[in-house]
Design an enzyme around this catalytic site. Structure first.
Site, PDB file in Angstrom:
ATOM      1  N   LYS A   1      24.483 -10.430  19.813  1.00 27.40           N
ATOM      2  CA  LYS A   1      23.481 -10.436  18.743  1.00 27.40           C
ATOM      3  C   LYS A   1      22.487  -9.324  19.037  1.00 27.40           C
ATOM      4  O   LYS A   1      22.113  -9.116  20.213  1.00 27.40           O
ATOM      5  CB  LYS A   1      22.785 -11.803  18.711  1.00 27.40           C
ATOM      6  CG  LYS A   1      21.793 -11.982  17.560  1.00 27.40           C
ATOM      7  CD  LYS A   1      21.189 -13.387  17.561  1.00 27.40           C
ATOM      8  CE  LYS A   1      20.257 -13.621  16.378  1.00 27.40           C
ATOM      9  NZ  LYS A   1      19.696 -14.986  16.359  1.00 27.40           N
TER      10      LYS A   1
ATOM     11  N   SER B   1      20.015 -17.353  11.909  1.00 27.19           N
ATOM     12  CA  SER B   1      19.878 -15.910  11.965  1.00 27.19           C
ATOM     13  C   SER B   1      21.028 -15.195  12.681  1.00 27.19           C
ATOM     14  O   SER B   1      21.182 -13.993  12.530  1.00 27.19           O
ATOM     15  CB  SER B   1      18.568 -15.561  12.670  1.00 27.19           C
ATOM     16  OG  SER B   1      18.615 -15.969  14.024  1.00 27.19           O
TER      17      SER B   1
ATOM     18  N   SER C   1      19.621 -21.350  14.520  1.00 30.05           N
ATOM     19  CA  SER C   1      20.211 -20.028  14.285  1.00 30.05           C
ATOM     20  C   SER C   1      21.565 -19.772  14.933  1.00 30.05           C
ATOM     21  O   SER C   1      22.203 -18.760  14.653  1.00 30.05           O
ATOM     22  CB  SER C   1      19.241 -18.936  14.748  1.00 30.05           C
ATOM     23  OG  SER C   1      18.225 -18.782  13.795  1.00 30.05           O
TER      24      SER C   1
END
Lengths: 486, 95, 477
Positions: free
Chosen positions: A76, A151, A175
């Site tokens: 990420k 997210s 997330s």
């Protein structure tokens, strides 16, 4: 390759079916083919990947390898990787070449993983749909008109579309788990304090936690073995070595007491999701578990408390983005205040600015007690609910999200409605508990098949238990083996 | 709690964000709806509940007083917007 | 009716740790800009703080030295504001739960009387970097070497009644932190900085007036001047029927005035909240006792001991004990010469005069304690007189020779040989028959003339007591 789990790839690498370089090239070509449509990666690190793969192959040849040696991974874009652009999904950091490695990255590098690139995400991890990214929305591999969740949407989409074998994510209010549910894969948020936050760009420091996004609970355990454990650079990372998460995966579920929160089964919950949950509970019962209802009486307050605590912490965490030492600086500032205000207003997107303003307000003179302190008290009530529940049951199981993936643009005009979709995941962060989302069903109610996830929540630092239960479910179901056609 | 345009201007300044007068009304509306969500918790009696800043009770670990960092100025300033003679430059600060 | 001043001081002391409060960067003063600024000090995204154990220990040490309550559970908070020398956009400090709570400090005033001043609290926090306003293409330069250096902010009660008390308080604080070794207290380098909260009120009133905070006072002398100036400014305003505005003012030493810093004052709202990246600091009894065991003898205890052990006056003992280095120097001198009274005089008068003149600290003294001790020993064993000792002392300043070597090479040894002195006395009596007659006729004042002549003849080396006795005896005859 039909089975692209880390466990299977690792066996193939060990048996010499293919090399890590070959495997990496395969993933890189899949990225080249599909990323344009999915927008799962912000940065692809081809050169780095091939170099790491060659090194991994050399290590395997020397017999110096572990289960992750040569496994292609995506990070990420919230994790700093030295000399690699690290954007956090923001214009503010669109030119930021990180000068150091996050602990998670450092440990995975040491375990021999191959970094394919940095995945797309909601800006500064603020969002549940990946629509707030400066680099554009990520598309759900199951239905390109739908969001992958957020997210960690880029990581989830990349794993679901086989653009990497496994990925890292972070979870502040859901997330990791919510995008895992939306993309039909496994997403694990360990207990707060289990994994170092060093090098992970902060959203809300008391809630943020890194974790694996993978194709199975077994893969999650493999990554956990590499990344969990104390770190002298993070004061909030617990001391004491983490256990071997692989060694307990096959523990029996006989006599396991499952609690299903009464407050999760309400009219807000989609019918298909509820059906999938009931089916899953039957599976657990067939494995020797018992199911009972439990109460989390303050769970409905979790979203309120979260939207004070997270923005408050974020408002301070994001003050460092001031255009002085790195990151975006506006063009030709006329004075210091102009530099601050324009750099920050031009560098941050709307959702980030909104949350900074809410957080600033909640901490400002006259409102601190009514908002910030109140939210911290509610947080304790929520924690106490979980503590009480875990006196009666070993694991709490419920839906991850009320519904399946929604359409891009569907909720982006109404932040509050979107916030409320996180009602099942947020309390887990406030209480700091480990939670996993695993695929448990599918629905074609809206046309294309969409995956459904269920959430398993364990008590403080009971990661091994959570992974064990999820793994046992996956040994007896095939939902996690379904793949999106991209 | 509904937010006025002037509240928005005040907090925007504290957060060093630029919000134009036109935007302020819209921002006030959006934030007010978030505050409405937050205000759900106001009715709950928390009189005897201690605030919780961290999800687990642990105490701060201490670091030995040892210098472990070396000079990396040149490397770290490569990513800086504006530097000279090893200093970060910003528009004139008026005391 | 007159006015009285009320002063409270906030003193920032840089703790003398090797590394910063939350990072492993060096804290050495004077390094090239930004060479001691790590990824954490620069607030690179993703970096986290870990507390320096020595900073905590030093704070606790200070707390114990001023009999303060030690916070068993202290909590760090974020204080939010934007400034280019504050990289994170917040300063980590302690608001509600400081490491050091209420304590007190005894100060000694010029007349020798003492007063006890309350210490409200002392908390640990991070220092900011430095803004350099020289012209860099019309811009300000930021150096973050200092950012993150540990500070102890020591807050006094508003109990100081005038500028002299404020200076006495500051000097005592300075003395204690140096005794404890927790800071060098160097005001000119900024390792000890003082903000003064000053207000005035009608004499006898019990309510506090509106205060102004004066920042940027960087010497003992300026503290006095700044407070005097500010108090007078406030009195002038009040006497003209005006009103004092609560504000921050900057002391300008060049112009000897304070001026408003309104630019910084615009509705500051620091939005303190507990720092989520740090956990509560918990201190137990065992830790406190271990730190207590490390405490050195402090100024007051040392002063009392000097009075008891060396029979020094309270005043002399106080002067010597006010500086740990001076006290150590003094005791070394005493060990060598075995005369505390002489040692005290030489250290506080002769040596101090030299140090003042050359602007040196005692640890930079051109004459080591051993050399001074040896010199005094020669006075004590009558090898030289006190007067000759001054000559030897002067010579020692510019050389590395011992007192004995100087006495030897310059032939300054006191003449105590009674035959030699007798010869001298005989010569003087023989050479001045007129004066002898005057003396014998009862003009006793002439005696001083004989002493002078004899001393001159011996080049000052004759033992004065022997000379005196012998002259008297011979003149009578």
């Amino acid at each position: 390759m039909s089975d692209r789990t880390v466990a299977a790839l690792s066996r193939s690498l060990a048996q010499g079916e293919f090399s890590s370089v070959e495997l990496t090239q395969d993933y890189l070509s899949r990225i080249a083919l599909h990323n344009k449509g999915l927008n799962a990666f912000i940065t692809v690190t081809e050169e780095l990947a091939l170099a790491q793969a060659a090194q991994a192959d050399a290590q395997r040849a020397k017999g110096q390898h572990g289960p992750l040696t040569g496994i292609p991974i995506a990070h990420k874009d919230i994790f700093c990787i030295q000399d690699v652009r690290t954007t956090c999904g923001s214009k503010m950091l669109s030119n930021f070449i990180a000068p150091y490695n996050a602990t998670v990255v450092e440990r995975l590098n040491a375990a021999g993983t191959v970094t394919l690139g940095k995945t797309n995400m909601d800006e500064f991890a603020m969002g549940s749909s990946n629509e707030t990214s400066f680099f554009g929305p990520v598309r759900n591999p199951w239905d390109n008109e739908r969001v992958p969740g957020g997210s960690s949407g880029g990581s989830a989409a990349a794993v679901a579309a086989d653009l990497c074998a496994i990925a890292t994510g972070t979870d502040t209010g859901g997330s990791i788990r919510q995008p895992a549910a939306f993309c039909g894969i496994t997403g694990f948020k360990p207990s707060y304090g289990r994994i170092s936050r060093w090098g992970m760009i902060a959203f809300a420091s008391s809630l943020d936690q890194a974790g694996p996004i993978s194709k199975s609970a077994e893969d999650a355990a493999l990554m956990m073995n590499a990344i969990a454990g104390p770190d002298s650079r993070d004061s909030t990372c617990v001391e004491g070595a983490a256990p071997d998460y692989m060694s307990t995966l096959n523990d029996s579920l006989k006599g396991l007491r499952i609690g299903v929160p009464r407050q999760h089964i309400t009219k807000g919950l989609g019918a298909e999701v509820e059906k999938a949950l009931q089916e899953a509970l039957k599976v657990f019962e067939s494995l020797g578990a018992t199911v009972q209802e439990i109460d989390l009486p303050n769970n409905h307050l979790s979203v309120s408390a979260y939207y004070v605590i997270a923005p408050a912490e974020a408002s301070a965490n994001l003050s460092r983005f001031d255009g002085v030492r790195y990151g975006y600086r506006c063009d030709k500032p006329v004075n210091l205040e102009d530099m601050y205000k324009r750099s920050r207003s031009e560098g941050f997107g709307d959702e980030v600015k909104r949350r900074i303003l809410v957080g600033t307000y909640a901490l400002s003179a006259g409102y601190y007690d009514a908002y910030y302190l109140k939210a911290q008290r509610i947080r304790r009530l929520i924690k106490q609910d979980f503590d009480a529940a875990f006196k009666e049951v070993d694991i709490i199981i419920g839906p991850t999200t009320p519904h399946t993936a929604f359409k891009i643009g569907e909720k982006s005009d109404d932040p509050v409605t979107m916030y409320l979709e996180d009602i099942y995941t947020i309390g887990v962060n406030l209480a700091g508990l480990p939670g996993i989302s695993i695929p448990a069903g599918s629905t074609s109610a809206s046309g294309k098949a969409l995956p459904i996830g269920i959430q398993l929540v364990g008590s403080d630092f009971a990661e091994a238990k959570v992974l064990n239960i999820a793994h046992q479910f996956q040994l007896h179901t095939d939902w996690h083996k379904q793949t999106a056609e991209v | 709690m509904a937010l006025e345009q002037t509240d928005v201007e005040k907090i925007a300044h504290l957060a060093r964000l630029h919000v134009s007068t036109e935007e302020a009304t819209e921002v006030a509306k959006r934030i007010s709806s978030i505050l409405e969500l937050i205000d759900q918790m106001q009715g709950i009696d928390t009189e005897n509940v201690a605030p919780m800043a961290h999800s687990f009770d642990a105490i701060q670990r201490l670091r030995p007083d040892v210098v472990t960092e070396t000079d990396q100025r040149e490397y770290l300033q490569k990513i800086a917007p504006s530097t000279q003679d090893g200093l970060y430059l910003v528009p004139k600060v008026i005391e | 009716m007159g006015w009285e001043t009320v002063i409270g001081l906030e003193v920032h002391v840089q703790l003398a740790t090797h590394s910063k409060l939350f990072s492993g960067s060096s804290t050495t003063f004077g390094a090239a800009p930004n060479t001691q600024a790590s990824v954490f000090d620069l607030a690179m995204p993703g970096t986290l703080p870990v507390l320096n154990e020595q900073a905590l220990r030093m704070a606790v040490k200070f707390g114990l030295a001023v009999d303060a309550e030690i916070g068993r559970r202290s909590v760090f908070d974020r204080k939010n504001y934007f400034y280019p020398d504050l990289p994170k956009g917040y300063q980590v400090s302690q608001l509600d739960f400081p490491t050091v709570g209420k304590g007190s400090l005894e100060i000694t005033l010029e007349d020798g009387s003492t007063r006890v001043i309350g210490i409200t609290r002392a908390h640990i926090e991070e220092d900011a970097g430095k803004s350099l306003h020289e012209d860099y293409q019309g811009q300000t330069g930021i150096d973050l070497n200092r950012a993150g250096t540990p500070l102890l902010e020591i807050v006094s009660e508003p109990e100081l009644a005038n500028a002299k008390e404020a200076v006495a308080y500051l000097k005592k604080l300075h003395s204690i932190i140096r005794y404890l070794g927790i800071s060098d207290g160097n005001m000119s380098q900024g390792s000890m900085r003082c903000d003064a909260n000053v207000s005035v009120r009608k004499t006898g009133s019990t309510e506090l007036g509106t205060r102004a905070e004066i920042k940027n006072i960087n010497s003992f002398r300026f503290v006095e001047k700044a407070i005097l100036h500010e108090a007078q400014r406030q009195i002038d305003i009040l006497e003209d029927g005006g009103r004092i505005v609560q504000e921050t003012r900057l002391y300008d030493a060049d112009r000897d005035e304070t001026r408003s810093m309104r630019s910084k004052e615009v509705a500051n709202d620091y939005r303190y909240f507990p720092e989520p990246d740090l956990l509560p600091v918990v201190i137990d009894e065992a830790y406190i006792e271990a730190v207590r065991a490390e405490l050195p003898e402090l100024p007051n205890a040392k002063r009392e001991r000097f009075v008891a052990q060396y029979s020094l006056s309270e005043y002399d003992a106080g002067v010597i004990a006010s500086s740990r280095e001076m006290a150590e120097y003094f005791e070394e001198v005493v060990t060598i010469c075995a005369d505390a009274k002489l040692s005290s005089n030489w250290v506080t008068v002769d040596l101090q005069a030299v140090l003042n003149k050359q602007d040196l600290e005692i640890e930079q003294s051109p004459i080591s304690a051993m050399r001074l001790g040896e010199l005094i020993a020669r006075i004590k064993d009558q090898t030289i007189s006190s007067k000759i000792a001054k000559t030897v002392f002067e010579a020692m300043l510019d050389s590395t020779q011992s007192a004995d070597e100087i006495i030897e090479s310059q032939g300054l040894k006191q003449v105590t040989d009674s035959d030699a002195i007798e010869k001298l006395v005989d010569e003087v009596i023989a050479g001045n028959p007129e004066q002898v007659e005057q003396y014998r006729a009862g003009k006793e004042k002439v005696f001083a003339f004989f002493i002078g002549q004899a001393m001159k003849a011996s080049r000052g080396k004759a033992n004065p007591e022997q000379l005196n006795a012998l002259l008297k005896q011979k003149l009578k005859a």
